[in-house]
Structures are given as C-alpha cells and as structure tokens.
Design an enzyme around this catalytic site. Structure first.
Site, PDB file in Angstrom:
ATOM      1  N   ARG A 165      -6.039  -8.836   0.712  1.00 21.70           N
ATOM      2  CA  ARG A 165      -7.097  -9.629   0.075  1.00 21.70           C
ATOM      3  C   ARG A 165      -8.475  -9.125   0.502  1.00 21.70           C
ATOM      4  NH1 ARG A 165      -2.981 -10.453  -1.735  1.00 21.70           N
ATOM      5  NH2 ARG A 165      -1.948 -12.408  -2.302  1.00 21.70           N
ATOM      6  N   SER A 240      -4.532 -20.214  -4.716  1.00 21.04           N
ATOM      7  CA  SER A 240      -4.285 -20.162  -3.272  1.00 21.04           C
ATOM      8  C   SER A 240      -5.603 -20.267  -2.516  1.00 21.04           C
ATOM      9  CB  SER A 240      -3.575 -18.859  -2.901  1.00 21.04           C
ATOM     10  OG  SER A 240      -2.330 -18.772  -3.559  1.00 21.04           O
ATOM     11  N   GLU A 337      -9.264 -18.072   1.541  1.00 17.43           N
ATOM     12  CA  GLU A 337      -9.361 -16.979   0.583  1.00 17.43           C
ATOM     13  C   GLU A 337     -10.539 -17.231  -0.355  1.00 17.43           C
ATOM     14  OE1 GLU A 337      -6.356 -15.055  -2.738  1.00 17.43           O
ATOM     15  OE2 GLU A 337      -5.510 -15.888  -0.904  1.00 17.43           O
TER      16      GLU A 337
END
Length: 597
Positions: A165, A240, A337
């Site tokens: 990520r 998420s 995130e």
C-alpha cells in the site's frame, strides 16, 4: 480555459458521504490545462490537494485550500507481441471501468482487483491490492506532471519503489510533487488468471470443476467484496480503513501462543508475517461499535461506515478507539490506510514547567502551594495533531503521567528540541507506543549522538525484549516532511547551545531559547499561534526572561502567543495573566489550542 470554482461542494468526490467543501476547486482534462492551473495564484498561494475518486480520503473539516481533480480519460491498447499487451489509461478513468475494459478484451492481470473503488491514478499511488495481486505486479510506467519543473516525467515500475500500500509518490521527499497523468499496464492476452493462491480463490477451481477464466475470477472477487463491503452508493465508507500490520515472526508466535491460535498470518518477507487487521479488530470487540454516526461494519470490521449523519470527527474518534483497543489487547499499532485531510492544528499542552517542574520539591512558596490547578506545571512538552498525525514534541520526564492524563493511545512521531534531561527524560516511557514497529524520532545530529550514549540499551544489535525501539531521523536546519506534512526547524540559541524549535503551518513551538537570529526569525513570520519560553522575571543566561519573551512576541507579532517553560519564580498563573497584553496568555497543562496550517 479551466475554471477555478470557489466554495465547491466536493462531497461527490469522496466515498464516505460526509458533506465537505473546498475553498477552491478545479478539474482539468489535459496536461495543458494542468500547466495553466499550476501558474495561477490559487495554486501558488494555497495548500493544494490532488484527489482521485476520494475512496481513501477522510475530510475532518472543509478544506481551506485548492482541490484538484483529474478528468484525463481514455484507454489505449498496444500489443507488443503474443505474450504482452500494454494498456495505457488516463488517471481520471474509474478503476472498475478499466478492469471491465481489460476483461472485455480477455487481458489478464487485474482480475483480482475487480470492484475496487477509486480511479486509475490512485492505483499507482496507493499500490492497490487484493487477493494476492497488487497494482505493482502489472504497472509498467507511470506518467506524471512534475509540479516543481512543470514538465511531464515518466517513472518505471522500479523507480516507483512500490511497497505494501505504498509507493514513492507517498514518500516524504516527493509527496505531493507529482500528479499522475496516465498509467501504463503490462497485461497478458492469454486470459489466464494471474493468481489463485489467496483466500477463497484457492478453492475456485475445485468449485467450478475447471480452471477459471479471468472473468470468473473477477466475478468471484466482486461477489466476495459485495458480501463483505458496503456499496459506497448506499452506505458511505472508504473500504478497508486499516493496513494489515506486518510484524516479526516472534511477535506473531507470542499472539498465537497466548490463546489466539486462529490468528491469520501470511508470509511477508524474511522474518516477518502479515496479520489480518480485520481479525485483530474483531477480537478486540469492536465489530458493530458506534461513535456518533460512524460504525464498525458488522460484516467486515476492517471497514468503518457512515451509518447516518456521521462527521469526519466521528470517524476519526472511532478509528482512534479501534487503535487503542487493538493496542491494549495485542500490543500492535494499526495504521490507517485512509488519509485524514484537514488544515487545522490541535495543540495539547502537556507540560509548561521548567526543568524542576512546579511545585518544586521542598518549596513552600505561594506558587508551589497554590490550589490553582493551572499552577501545577509538569515539564514542558506539547502534542500536535494535524493531517491525521499525532506528533509529540519532547518526551519529558513527566511523559508517562502526561500520557495517562490524556489517555494517549498513539503517537506517529517524536520531534526533539535538544537533549537536556527535562526534554528527553521520558524516552523510555515511549515503549508502549513502539509496539510492533520502531518509533520515528526527528532530531539534530548532536542530540542523536547523545541519546545513543545515554540510551545505549535501545540501540544494541540484539536489544533486550521489551525495550523501546526507534528509527532515528537526523535532520538539518531545513524543512522536512512526515507523511507529507511540512515541518520547519527553527534554530535558536539555548545559552551557547544551538537547539531546535519547530514550525508546523502557522503554529510554532520555541522552548529554552535565549536568542533567535534575524535569519531564523524570518521562519516565524505570519504565525497564528506561537508558544515560547518565559522562565521568570530575573534574567537567565540560557532562557528568555518575561521581558525578553514579551519583546520577542512584539517583534514576531503572532496572532496569539502563549508562555511556557515557567518556573515557580514566574509567579502564579493568575498573576501572569494580569500582566500580559491582549493576545498573550500563560499556557497551562492540559490546555488545548486550535490553529491552522
């Protein structure tokens, strides 16, 4: 000519469904339009935020700068040979549309990434991933606009420095510099799925009775995501919310042997494994928990949803509680995130005392025996919260008590002014905040060397289990960045010792100063809030006296100024309050001050 719109409602450019406006907004559809925008006053004189589909953004308040959005569209196909096809997509294309385009042409590589919200440009920045595949596995070249040179540049897959990520576009040294224009993907025309080795895809072949096509894989992934994740058009969310934490194997074994044998773990490199953040959140008892209008999704605890009327602060407070509970139960710090977007700064004054604090031991003066809670001064320190970050300036010897008073659950980084004990005596108490990863520390070279000597047990090759672990970042007297947040060191003299103060946006923190040069004063122009030391009335060789602090405040002319590093000789809070001019106040422990970037 592209239009810049004032007070634009940009709610539709996010997926949380939380109302938000931008002071300025512009959408461009070509490099030429972006080049023209980069020369405009609104671009040059404001904080600029470039957004995609907004699926990884949480606005905590209206944005006080310029928001840019790419409307560069189009997908082109270039067949190199029988084994390779390049697909070049505009950054403004919806990711789901791009995946569908590939599936229609039987081009393999992105089928596992079906039904992910957002736009093509963000896929390269975030390195989106799902079910064993990441964008980095198929990205060939990323074409960008360089805001510094105002030229188009291209980065190869290797140059993008992709990680979990993560990519170079999120690194502090270049964050915000490059705007993605197009992404070139390297795909295969054979229609064979790229990966079936992750989660429920492992059994897909057996369930179908044959090797699945990429269309069948994409359909399976879409169904799985729909069963677990809310549709943004129906229920606001960012998908998420947290990254899956990567921890040392011994850390994983400790959890597994501690009564949690079912903890999901996946190899993530030599000596480390990736744990399921959803599992950790569930086991911490957070599924279905609600703060205001924000709720942990009952079908997938990795997701925070807008259950109705949520504010950005509701979501932030809920995410903080998730982090707190997971840390308490597993000693693991979850990292969002999602990017928190705000232009405000919250400063919590943790301590305002001098090197001995107030009351001083053995002293019976009227200040040390005062009943006014504002006269109880722990050693000087502040906590700064902005852009989703919590930054501690100086872990004082009283840090443990300060953290307990605040119920502090997380710190993202520590800034150190200098190595005198009253400013670093709480370093060992940072151990609960290190958890599964090293705490980033930003400090001068001389301070780094001093701490390595005094805290040598923290820096050994094989440290004793449980000691705090740090990532020491030595900084020079020039701006640096933490997750894109600009921080400006301000060198001041503490007697004969050069030390640092720090400026963040329109807030500056100066402690233990006795002199500030004219050159460094320039860094302190146009401040909203200044916190500055004022030891006492009597002159001191290494600290500003009250009169010297007043002179410096008049010279710098901040909108508001607060006095700190006050010894008992400075007098009671009420006495100081009666002496200072309008716009100046003595700070006190626990005080919250709001400012702006």
């Amino acid at each position: 000519m592209v239009e810049i719109i004032e007070n634009k409602d940009i709610t539709s450019f996010t997926t949380f469904g939380i109302p938000v406006k931008a002071r300025y907004f512009a959408e461009y559809s070509s490099e030429r339009e972006l080049l023209a925008l980069s020369r405009k006053e609104e671009f040059l004189n404001n904080e600029v935020l470039h957004i995609g589909g907004g699926s990884n953004l949480l606005f905590l308040e209206d944005f006080g700068g310029l928001v840019l959005h790419s409307a560069i569209k189009g997908i082109k196909e270039y067949r190199k040979d029988d084994e390779t096809v390049y697909a070049i997509a505009g950054a403004g294309e919806k990711w789901t549309d791009f995946v569908d385009w590939c599936l229609e042409r039987n081009l393999a590589g992105v089928e596992n990434l079906a039904h992910i919200p957002g736009e093509v440009g963000a896929s390269a920045i975030q390195n989106v991933g799902a079910y064993g595949v990441e964008a980095k596995d198929v990205i060939h070249v990323v074409e960008c606009f360089d805001t510094q040179t105002r030229k188009t540049v291209r980065f190869s897959n290797e140059e993008c420095r992709f990680g979990y990520r993560d990519s170079m576009f999120k690194k502090d040294d270049v964050r915000g510099r490059y705007y993605v224009l197009r992404v070139s993907f390297r795909l295969r025309p054979d229609g064979i799925p790229m990966s079936l080795d992750y989660g429920p895809l492992k059994s897909l072949k057996e369930r179908l009775g044959k090797y699945p096509t990429i269309q069948e894989v994409a359909r399976e992934v879409t169904n799985i995501r729909k069963s677990k994740l809310p549709e943004p058009s129906e229920t606001g969310s960012a998908g998420s919310f947290f990254k899956n934490p990567v921890v040392p194997v011994h850390f994983y074994k400790k959890i597994k042997n501690g009564g949690f044998g079912d903890v999901p773990a996946y190899p993530a490199g030599e000596g480390v494994v990736k744990l399921s953040a959803a599992w950790l959140i569930d086991k911490a008892g957070m599924k279905g928990v609600r703060f205001g209008g924000a709720m942990v999704y009952d079908r997938q605890p990795l997701v925070i949803v807008n259950a109705g009327g949520a504010s950005g602060r509701d979501v932030k407070e809920l995410s903080d509680e998730i982090i707190r509970r997971v840390r308490t139960k597993f000693y693991i710090t979850l990292k969002p995130e999602v990017n928190f977007i705000d232009t405000g700064i919250k400063i919590t004054v943790l301590g305002t005392g001098g090197s001995k604090g107030t009351p001083e031991l053995g002293c019976e003066c009227h200040v040390c025996t005062s009943d006014d809670i504002r006269d109880k001064r722990l050693r000087s320190s502040v906590l700064v919260e902005t852009a989703g970050l919590r930054l501690l300036i100086d872990p004082s010897p009283d840090f443990r008590q300060q953290a307990l008073n605040l119920r502090l659950a997380d710190i993202d980084a520590v800034l150190v002014t200098h190595s005198h004990y009253d400013h670093v005596g709480g370093f060992d108490d940072l151990r609960p905040f290190c958890g599964n990863e090293n705490m980033p520390i930003y400090l001068r070279a001389d301070v780094n060397a001093d701490l390595h000597r005094r805290l040598d047990y923290c820096f050994r090759e094989h440290p004793y289990p449980g000691v705090p672990t740090f990532k020491m970042n030595v900084i020079d007297n020039k701006p640096f960045y933490i997750n894109g947040l600009k921080i400006v060191p301000v060198e001041v003299m503490h007697g004969k010792l050069p030390i640092y103060g720090y400026r963040i946006g329109k807030f500056a923190y100066i402690t233990d100063a006795s002199h500030i040069s004219e050159e460094e004063k320039e860094k302190l122009e146009n401040l909203d809030v200044l916190i500055i030391n004022s030891l006492r009335d009597k002159p001191h060789f290494a600290h500003f006296s009250f009169d010297q602090a007043m002179d410096m405040i008049r010279d710098l002319s901040p909108n508001r100024a607060y006095l700190t590093h006050l010894c008992h000789e400075a007098g009671c809070h009420a006495e100081l309050e009666s002496r200072v001019p309008a716009g100046v106040s003595p700070a006190y422990d626990g005080q919250i001050i709001l400012s702006t970037r």
